[in-house]
Design an enzyme around this catalytic site. Structure first.
Site, PDB file in Angstrom:
ATOM      1  N   LYS A  14       0.844  -1.204   0.000  1.00  0.00           N
ATOM      2  CA  LYS A  14       0.000   0.000   0.000  1.00  0.00           C
ATOM      3  C   LYS A  14       0.874   1.246   0.000  1.00  0.00           C
ATOM      4  CE  LYS A  14       0.404   1.616   4.498  1.00  0.00           C
ATOM      5  NZ  LYS A  14       0.983   2.869   4.907  1.00  0.00           N
ATOM      6  N   ASP A  59      -3.081  -1.708  10.106  1.00  0.00           N
ATOM      7  CA  ASP A  59      -3.185  -1.630   8.644  1.00  0.00           C
ATOM      8  C   ASP A  59      -3.787  -2.889   8.015  1.00  0.00           C
ATOM      9  OD1 ASP A  59      -2.188   0.917   8.263  1.00  0.00           O
ATOM     10  OD2 ASP A  59      -0.113   0.257   7.974  1.00  0.00           O
TER      11      ASP A  59
HETATM   12  O1  C5P Z   1      -1.299  -1.578  15.079  1.00  0.00           O
HETATM   13  P1  C5P Z   1       0.166  -1.776  14.851  1.00  0.00           P
HETATM   14  O2  C5P Z   1       0.719  -2.898  15.694  1.00  0.00           O
HETATM   15  O3  C5P Z   1       0.523  -1.931  13.407  1.00  0.00           O
HETATM   16  O4  C5P Z   1       0.867  -0.442  15.333  1.00  0.00           O
HETATM   17  C1  C5P Z   1       2.246  -0.358  15.560  1.00  0.00           C
HETATM   18  C2  C5P Z   1       2.537   0.836  16.458  1.00  0.00           C
HETATM   19  O5  C5P Z   1       2.252   2.052  15.756  1.00  0.00           O
HETATM   20  C3  C5P Z   1       1.679   0.919  17.701  1.00  0.00           C
HETATM   21  O6  C5P Z   1       2.270   0.229  18.770  1.00  0.00           O
HETATM   22  C4  C5P Z   1       1.639   2.411  17.979  1.00  0.00           C
HETATM   23  O7  C5P Z   1       2.841   2.808  18.618  1.00  0.00           O
HETATM   24  C5  C5P Z   1       1.656   3.013  16.616  1.00  0.00           C
HETATM   25  N1  C5P Z   1       0.305   3.345  16.096  1.00  0.00           N
HETATM   26  C6  C5P Z   1      -0.372   4.432  16.622  1.00  0.00           C
HETATM   27  N2  C5P Z   1      -1.613   4.750  16.131  1.00  0.00           N
HETATM   28  C7  C5P Z   1      -2.148   4.051  15.117  1.00  0.00           C
HETATM   29  C8  C5P Z   1      -1.466   2.959  14.552  1.00  0.00           C
HETATM   30  C9  C5P Z   1      -0.235   2.632  15.060  1.00  0.00           C
HETATM   31  O8  C5P Z   1       0.123   5.099  17.538  1.00  0.00           O
HETATM   32  N3  C5P Z   1      -3.337   4.402  14.648  1.00  0.00           N
END
Ligand code: C5P
Length: 288
Positions: A11, A137
């Site tokens: 993406k 994502d």
């Molecule tokens: O959801 P995911 O594990 O992919 O997110 C990785 C990190 O990115 C999270 O631990 C957080 O620190 C940050 N994040 C965030 N807000 C989001 C998505 C991700 O702060 N909407």
């Protein structure tokens, strides 16, 4: 059917805005994403012994359930009460730590493959809800196409498809860990925000020039001077070669440029590839 090969498109973010930091540590986002025809290929094979094996030949990426693809298989089997296992082999093309959702795309591809193999009647909503447990994502990657993502990234609205174009994608050698970039952001200090209404209108009108100029990623405001220099260099080269617009994707550091003209895109690709080996020439993935 016991095995299936699936494509996992990367993406790119046309926009990325951060609205606020939440109590749970995540951030509320508003971003528009597209899928491209640069991606990984996964072979998903069912096993009868409940084991989940993941192999990513030629990389040092984690295997088994430490890999998001393995985690996706575990969640799928748990949620559907299945006694199967899976063997997943990933042919990797999407660069890691690039802001292109490589790991999330793999997880989404595993969910789609297991649905086809085991539970074809499962709805997209159900699959996206499984994706939400894996990463912010992943629901978008399950859906693909052009979409507005809000909340953590899991609230999705389909948007008009991309006009036909060529895309040059360029990943500098350093990586930018997503949590670190989020940690640098002070929402009240952000100076620019994307104009989503104007972008929607430009997409509806299939106006590549207008939409390319509306691409904004607020993470570009929190780069160190050294990072900003590299990102700026790539953008300047893309624009010099005739890109209608260029932006960083996700939490970076990958930069991409949108081109109306195939020859100009090839020129930019050749020139950038000589300086940045991880440069790719791609296009929007076909939308269903
Ligand atoms: O959801 P995911 O594990 O992919 O997110 C990785 C990190 O990115 C999270 O631990 C957080 O620190 C940050 N994040 C965030 N807000 C989001 C998505 C991700 O702060 N909407």
């Amino acid at each position: 059917m016991k095995e299936l090969a699936v494509f996992a498109p990367a993406k790119l973010n046309l926009t990325l805005d951060i609205l606020c930091r939440r109590e749970d540590g995540y951030h509320d986002l508003k971003m528009v994403m597209i899928s491209v025809d640069l991606g990984d290929t996964l072979m998903v094979r069912l096993r009868e012994d409940r084991k989940i094996l993941v192999r990513v030949p030629g990389t040092d990426l984690p295997e088994g359930e430490d890999n998001l693809a393995g985690r996706a298989a575990r969640i799928f089997f748990d949620e559907t009460g299945s006694a199967s296992g899976a063997e997943i082999t990933i042919e990797k093309r999407i660069p890691a730590q690039a802001g292109m959702a490589g790991g999330s795309a793999n997880a989404a591809a595993v969910l789609r493959a297991l649905r086809t193999l085991l539970h074809p009647a499962l709805t997209d909503r159900k699959l996206e809800a499984m994706g939400e447990q894996i990463g912010s994502d992943v629901p978008y990657c399950v859906r693909g196409g052009t979409a507005l993502a809000e909340g953590r990234g899991e609230r999705l609205t389909d948007w008009p498809p991309m006009p036909p174009c060529r895309i040059v994608v360029c990943k500098p050698e350093f990586g930018l860990p997503t949590p670190e970039l989020f940690g640098r952001v002070r929402v009240e200090k952000l100076r620019t925000h994307p104009d989503h209404e104007a972008l929607h209108a430009a997409l509806l009108g299939k106006d590549l020039r207008a939409m390319a100029k509306l691409m904004v990623n607020v993470f570009e405001e929190v780069l160190t001077p050294q990072e900003a220099e590299t990102i700026g260099d790539i953008k300047a080269r893309l624009l010099r070669f005739g890109a209608a617009g260029a932006a960083m994707t996700g939490s970076g550091p990958t930069v991409f440029g949108l081109f109306e003209d195939e020859t100009a895109a090839r020129g930019a690709f050749d020139a950038l590839k000589a300086v940045y080996p991880q440069t790719f020439l791609t296009r929007p993935a076909p939308e269903v």
